[in-house]
Design an enzyme around this catalytic site. Structure first.
Site, PDB file in Angstrom:
ATOM      1  N   ASP A 101       0.856  -1.183   0.000  1.00  0.00           N
ATOM      2  CA  ASP A 101       0.000   0.000   0.000  1.00  0.00           C
ATOM      3  C   ASP A 101       0.898   1.241   0.000  1.00  0.00           C
ATOM      4  OD1 ASP A 101      -2.994   0.945   0.626  1.00  0.00           O
ATOM      5  OD2 ASP A 101      -1.578   2.230   1.712  1.00  0.00           O
ATOM      6  N   ASN A 136      -2.027  12.805  -3.576  1.00  0.00           N
ATOM      7  CA  ASN A 136      -3.023  13.220  -4.577  1.00  0.00           C
ATOM      8  C   ASN A 136      -3.478  14.653  -4.317  1.00  0.00           C
ATOM      9  OD1 ASN A 136      -3.460  11.394  -6.630  1.00  0.00           O
ATOM     10  ND2 ASN A 136      -4.929  10.163  -5.483  1.00  0.00           N
ATOM     11  N   HIS A 142      -4.625  14.405  -9.366  1.00  0.00           N
ATOM     12  CA  HIS A 142      -4.858  13.024  -9.795  1.00  0.00           C
ATOM     13  C   HIS A 142      -3.937  12.616 -10.939  1.00  0.00           C
ATOM     14  CE1 HIS A 142      -8.207  12.167  -7.147  1.00  0.00           C
ATOM     15  NE2 HIS A 142      -8.738  13.346  -7.451  1.00  0.00           N
ATOM     16  N   ASP A 144      -1.632   9.409 -10.813  1.00  0.00           N
ATOM     17  CA  ASP A 144      -1.600   8.349 -11.831  1.00  0.00           C
ATOM     18  C   ASP A 144      -0.168   8.065 -12.282  1.00  0.00           C
ATOM     19  OD1 ASP A 144      -4.313   8.166 -11.653  1.00  0.00           O
ATOM     20  OD2 ASP A 144      -4.735   9.282 -13.502  1.00  0.00           O
ATOM     21  N   GLU A 183      -4.504   2.507  -4.438  1.00  0.00           N
ATOM     22  CA  GLU A 183      -3.046   2.530  -4.343  1.00  0.00           C
ATOM     23  C   GLU A 183      -2.501   1.222  -3.772  1.00  0.00           C
ATOM     24  OE1 GLU A 183      -4.593   4.442  -0.500  1.00  0.00           O
ATOM     25  OE2 GLU A 183      -5.197   4.231  -2.598  1.00  0.00           O
TER      26      GLU A 183
END
Length: 387
Positions: free
Chosen positions: A244, A252, A257, A261, A288
């Site tokens: 994780d 973020n 975003h 990504d 994630e």
């Protein structure tokens, strides 16, 4: 050669659905071959006795023009009109020509060729309409055969040419049937290939995470079931790793975003670089989170791989200004594994292995993140959660 010939019957095909394209192609093929099949008869009429066969010769010119107009109509997108013109033209030509030269020439035998393919020419042809067309073709054939005996027609073909023409008609019927069946086979093969490619694409799409290109949770579940079944048959080890990204929500919020990504894509590449065996499976578990399945890997091996994964992400040095534990992006890693199959393992099932890896991940995050924690398949329960 076939590709060059296919261009002759391609008018109106492009831009339509596959099913309609095949019907347009067939319609064009019948129109083209109908015009070509008329040429030998025209040569006979012209050179043998043009004065006697002038009427049938001129009629055939009109029919040939109508056959070629089918291609023009399809080119303009008038597909229904093209099919109707073709149907009327075939039925009319065979009947009228037979009325001139007699049934002994066998021209009306071409009704059988058209009857065998008419169902493929029309789109969404109802059973009632199909039956009507077939009955009409049968009535036209029988009428032409019995009404137009050689002695009752205005331009009969004399012997021995009548036998030659009949043999030519039979050969033409068989040749056209052979050609159409071959083309049908090619179209079926192309349709099957297209269907296979589509199914493969859809299967890949359903099993792949679009952002990272990794397998998704569906593949993870299937793989774990397969590996668990293998473990039940043959003794061995199986490990699962859960990863994780630490403080990813804060990342973020800071970088947006798009930045998130790109971060996940970089992490994906780093994780993939650690796994070298074809049997190892890396999955985007969700958001994630990533999961790794390691068949045949014991505790020592899975701990080692988990640490390598953690180090690989840390070495990326992706800045994370909002992180409260590190200046760069890191991951927490939870590992669990089973070294031998037992009755307890059979009772708990493979889902328990994934649950234990998730519990180990929770411990890693609760203990400060950016670390690896291992929990064996069987052991004290730990509350699972995410931070």
């Amino acid at each position: 050669m076939l590709n060059w010939v296919k261009r002759l019957w391609s008018p109106g095909v492009a831009g339509n659905p596959a099913r309609l394209r095949r019907k347009i192609e067939l319609c064009n093929q019948v129109g083209l071959f109908g015009a070509i099949a008329t040429i030998p008869y025209q040569l006979f009429y012209f050179f043998y006795d043009f004065a006697l066969y002038r009427g049938v010769f001129l009629f055939n010119l009109l029919f040939m023009a109508a056959y070629l107009s089918v291609l023009l109509l399809n080119h303009r997108g008038w597909h229904k009109a093209a099919r109707n013109v073709l149907l009327v033209n075939v039925c009319s030509q065979l009947f009228i020509v037979t009325s001139f030269i007699g049934s002994g020439a066998g021209v009306h035998l071409f009704y059988f060729t058209f009857a065998s393919i008419v169902v493929f020419v029309f789109q969404c042809l109802s059973a009632l309409r199909y039956a009507f067309i077939m009955v009409t073709l049968g009535v036209l054939y029988l009428s032409a055969h019995f009404l137009f005996a050689p002695g009752s027609v205005p331009a009969p073909v004399p012997s021995p040419w009548i036998d030659v023409m009949y043999a030519g008609s039979v050969a033409g019927v068989l040749a056209l049937l052979g050609v159409f069946l071959y083309l049908f086979r090619k179209q079926i093969d192309e349709a099957e290939d297209e269907l296979t490619r589509t199914n493969q694409y859809l299967e890949t799409l359903s099993n792949t995470d679009p952002l990272t290109g990794l397998a998704n949770r569906r593949v993870l579940d299937e793989t774990l079931e397969q590996e668990w079944a293998r473990l039940a048959r043959w003794p061995g080890a199986l490990s699962v790793i859960m990863c994780d990204v630490d403080h990813f929500k804060l990342f973020n919020d800071r970088y947006g975003h798009d930045g998130g990504d790109r971060c996940l894509q970089q992490i994906t590449a780093a994780l993939q670089g650690v796994l070298s065996r074809p049997a190892d499976l890396l999955v985007r578990y969700g958001g994630e989170e990533f999961a790794v399945v390691l068949p045949g890997t014991d505790e020592a091996g899975s701990r080692y791989i988990g640490e390598k994964l953690r180090q690989a992400v840390e070495r990326l040095n992706i800045p994370n200004e909002k992180s409260v534990t590190a200046a760069c992006v890191t991951i927490s890693v939870g590992v669990s594994g089973i070294d031998h199959f037992s009755p307890d393992a059979n009772r708990h099932g493979v889902d328990h292995l994934l649950k234990r890896a998730d519990q180990a991940l929770y411990q890693a995050k609760a203990s400060g993140r950016n670390q690896v924690v291992f929990l064996p398949y069987l052991g004290a329960s730990v509350r699972a959660g995410q931070q």
